[in-house]
Write a protein that holds these residues in place. Structure first.
Motif, PDB file in Angstrom:
ATOM      1  N   VAL A   8       0.862  -1.186   0.000  1.00 44.65           N
ATOM      2  CA  VAL A   8       0.000   0.000   0.000  1.00 44.65           C
ATOM      3  C   VAL A   8       0.896   1.233   0.000  1.00 44.65           C
ATOM      4  CG1 VAL A   8      -1.932   1.145   1.121  1.00 44.65           C
ATOM      5  CG2 VAL A   8      -1.589  -1.315   1.449  1.00 44.65           C
ATOM      6  N   GLU A   9       0.898   1.944  -1.118  1.00 40.66           N
ATOM      7  CA  GLU A   9       1.826   3.069  -1.269  1.00 40.66           C
ATOM      8  C   GLU A   9       1.289   3.968  -2.371  1.00 40.66           C
ATOM      9  OE1 GLU A   9       5.121   4.159   0.074  1.00 40.66           O
ATOM     10  OE2 GLU A   9       4.147   5.711  -1.127  1.00 40.66           O
ATOM     11  N   ASP A  10       1.152   5.248  -2.070  1.00 41.44           N
ATOM     12  CA  ASP A  10       0.571   6.144  -3.075  1.00 41.44           C
ATOM     13  C   ASP A  10       1.601   6.699  -4.051  1.00 41.44           C
ATOM     14  OD1 ASP A  10       1.467   7.526  -0.761  1.00 41.44           O
ATOM     15  OD2 ASP A  10       0.483   9.342  -1.468  1.00 41.44           O
ATOM     16  N   GLU A  11       2.886   6.567  -3.726  1.00 42.73           N
ATOM     17  CA  GLU A  11       3.900   6.948  -4.727  1.00 42.73           C
ATOM     18  C   GLU A  11       4.045   5.779  -5.681  1.00 42.73           C
ATOM     19  OE1 GLU A  11       7.535   8.321  -2.631  1.00 42.73           O
ATOM     20  OE2 GLU A  11       6.140   8.603  -0.964  1.00 42.73           O
ATOM     21  N   THR A  12       3.539   5.968  -6.906  1.00 44.98           N
ATOM     22  CA  THR A  12       3.416   4.797  -7.788  1.00 44.98           C
ATOM     23  C   THR A  12       4.772   4.237  -8.234  1.00 44.98           C
ATOM     24  OG1 THR A  12       2.987   6.361  -9.572  1.00 44.98           O
ATOM     25  CG2 THR A  12       1.091   5.227  -8.640  1.00 44.98           C
ATOM     26  N   LEU A  53       2.591  -1.108   4.600  1.00 41.74           N
ATOM     27  CA  LEU A  53       1.600  -0.045   4.690  1.00 41.74           C
ATOM     28  C   LEU A  53       2.253   1.320   4.860  1.00 41.74           C
ATOM     29  CD1 LEU A  53      -1.384   0.722   4.954  1.00 41.74           C
ATOM     30  CD2 LEU A  53      -1.282   0.016   7.345  1.00 41.74           C
ATOM     31  N   ASP A  54       2.094   2.140   3.840  1.00 42.81           N
ATOM     32  CA  ASP A  54       2.591   3.512   3.909  1.00 42.81           C
ATOM     33  C   ASP A  54       1.761   4.287   4.941  1.00 42.81           C
ATOM     34  OD1 ASP A  54       3.940   5.840   3.302  1.00 42.81           O
ATOM     35  OD2 ASP A  54       2.622   6.330   1.616  1.00 42.81           O
ATOM     36  N   LEU A  55       2.442   5.083   5.751  1.00 41.98           N
ATOM     37  CA  LEU A  55       1.728   5.820   6.803  1.00 41.98           C
ATOM     38  C   LEU A  55       0.901   6.974   6.237  1.00 41.98           C
ATOM     39  CD1 LEU A  55       1.385   5.881   9.898  1.00 41.98           C
ATOM     40  CD2 LEU A  55       3.342   7.403   9.996  1.00 41.98           C
ATOM     41  N   MET A  56       1.469   7.669   5.250  1.00 44.97           N
ATOM     42  CA  MET A  56       0.773   8.833   4.697  1.00 44.97           C
ATOM     43  C   MET A  56       0.125   8.469   3.370  1.00 44.97           C
ATOM     44  SD  MET A  56       1.253  11.274   6.851  1.00 44.97           S
ATOM     45  CE  MET A  56       1.231  12.912   6.140  1.00 44.97           C
ATOM     46  N   LEU A  57      -1.180   8.343   3.390  1.00 46.26           N
ATOM     47  CA  LEU A  57      -1.934   8.013   2.189  1.00 46.26           C
ATOM     48  C   LEU A  57      -2.930   9.128   1.902  1.00 46.26           C
ATOM     49  CD1 LEU A  57      -2.563   4.298   3.143  1.00 46.26           C
ATOM     50  CD2 LEU A  57      -1.168   5.069   1.221  1.00 46.26           C
ATOM     51  N   VAL A 105      11.897   2.994   8.065  1.00 49.39           N
ATOM     52  CA  VAL A 105      11.888   4.418   7.787  1.00 49.39           C
ATOM     53  C   VAL A 105      12.410   4.647   6.368  1.00 49.39           C
ATOM     54  CG1 VAL A 105      12.845   6.646   8.473  1.00 49.39           C
ATOM     55  CG2 VAL A 105      12.238   4.976  10.220  1.00 49.39           C
ATOM     56  N   LYS A 106      11.677   5.454   5.608  1.00 42.58           N
ATOM     57  CA  LYS A 106      12.116   5.817   4.256  1.00 42.58           C
ATOM     58  C   LYS A 106      13.251   6.826   4.348  1.00 42.58           C
ATOM     59  CE  LYS A 106       7.495   5.559   2.218  1.00 42.58           C
ATOM     60  NZ  LYS A 106       6.411   6.350   1.616  1.00 42.58           N
ATOM     61  N   PRO A 107      14.217   6.835   3.465  1.00 43.96           N
ATOM     62  CA  PRO A 107      14.388   5.824   2.421  1.00 43.96           C
ATOM     63  C   PRO A 107      15.033   4.566   2.983  1.00 43.96           C
ATOM     64  CG  PRO A 107      16.151   7.442   2.305  1.00 43.96           C
ATOM     65  CD  PRO A 107      15.245   7.869   3.421  1.00 43.96           C
TER      66      PRO A 107
HETATM   67 CA    CA Z   1       2.728   8.367   1.030  1.00 44.23          CA
END
Ligand code: CA
Length: 236
Positions: A8-12, A53-57, A105-107
């Protein structure tokens, strides 16, 4: 290693590269770019073993998605590995208030991520095998799940069905903080108007009944409760 992972990640770009890398590691993948899609895909059979799961969606936060997964029987046991940016509410995620099993933690490097995933899946499978065993021994406590019996120092303790469920719920989530709301949801099975004080009352009674083993259940101020991860763990 095999397994089905929901990403689940909004950065495609990141989503695609994660899916590619994990497939190369031998995993099957499902992809979502929003929280709502994630919850839908998480419920589809076969249910995923693990959610990245990405935290910021854009719609629901990862925290909200995680909560919804934990409050649904179909997805409750799913492993959740949270992807966060530095400084993003990591305390809450790691404090397991949210109920994530781990976070990166990204990256992050794909190698690091793959190692974390492998460790989580391995742990998850071991816990599953443990739960399948009829008898669980934890320090002075012995639980015979098949016969619905509980023993402390080999003495049988009579628990109500609800207290039994409370105890086994604690044990199945040992080492993790449990909010009163989460316990209400799992043990009582309703999100309705029973107050969280009900939880306190029942935990108190359960502790009294199991006597010497009562200290395995710790109270976390402002959070809820936590069952020790090991019987000999020092109080925190
Ligand atoms: Ca995000």
């Amino acid at each position: 290693m095999s397994g089905l992972i929901l990403i689940v990640e909004d950065e495609t770009d990141l989503l695609e590269s994660l899916a590619y890398s994990l497939q190369r590691e031998g995993y099957q993948t499902r992809k979502a770019t929003t929280g709502k899609a994630a919850i839908e895909l998480a419920r589809q059979e076969p249910v995923p073993d693990l959610v990245l799961l990405d935290l910021m969606l854009p719609d629901l936060s990862g925290i909200e998605v995680c909560r919804q997964l934990r409050s649904d029987d179909r997805t409750r046991k799913m492993l959740v590995l949270m992807l966060t940016a530095r400084g993003e509410e990591i305390d809450r995620v790691v404090g397991f208030e949210v109920g994530a099993d781990d976070y990166v933690v990204k990256p992050f490097s794909v190698r690091e991520l793959a190692l974390r995933i492998r460790a989580l899946l391995r742990r998850g499978r071991t816990e599953e095998q443990e739960q399948e065993q009829e008898q669980v021994v934890f320090g002075r406590l012995k639980i015979d799940a098949g016969a619905h019996k509980v023993f402390v120092d080999a003495e049988e303790v009579m628990l109500t069905a609800l207290e039994f469920r409370l105890l086994t719920t604690f044990l199945s989530r040992k080492g993790r903080a449990q909010t009163r709301e989460a316990l209400l949801d799992t043990v009582w099975g309703i999100q309705a108007d029973i107050t969280t004080r009900t939880v306190d009352t029942h935990v108190k009674r359960l502790r009294e009944k199991i006597g010497a083993a009562g200290s395995y259940i710790e109270t976390l101020r402002g959070v809820g409760y936590r069952f020790k991860s090991r019987p000999d763990e020092d109080a925190s």
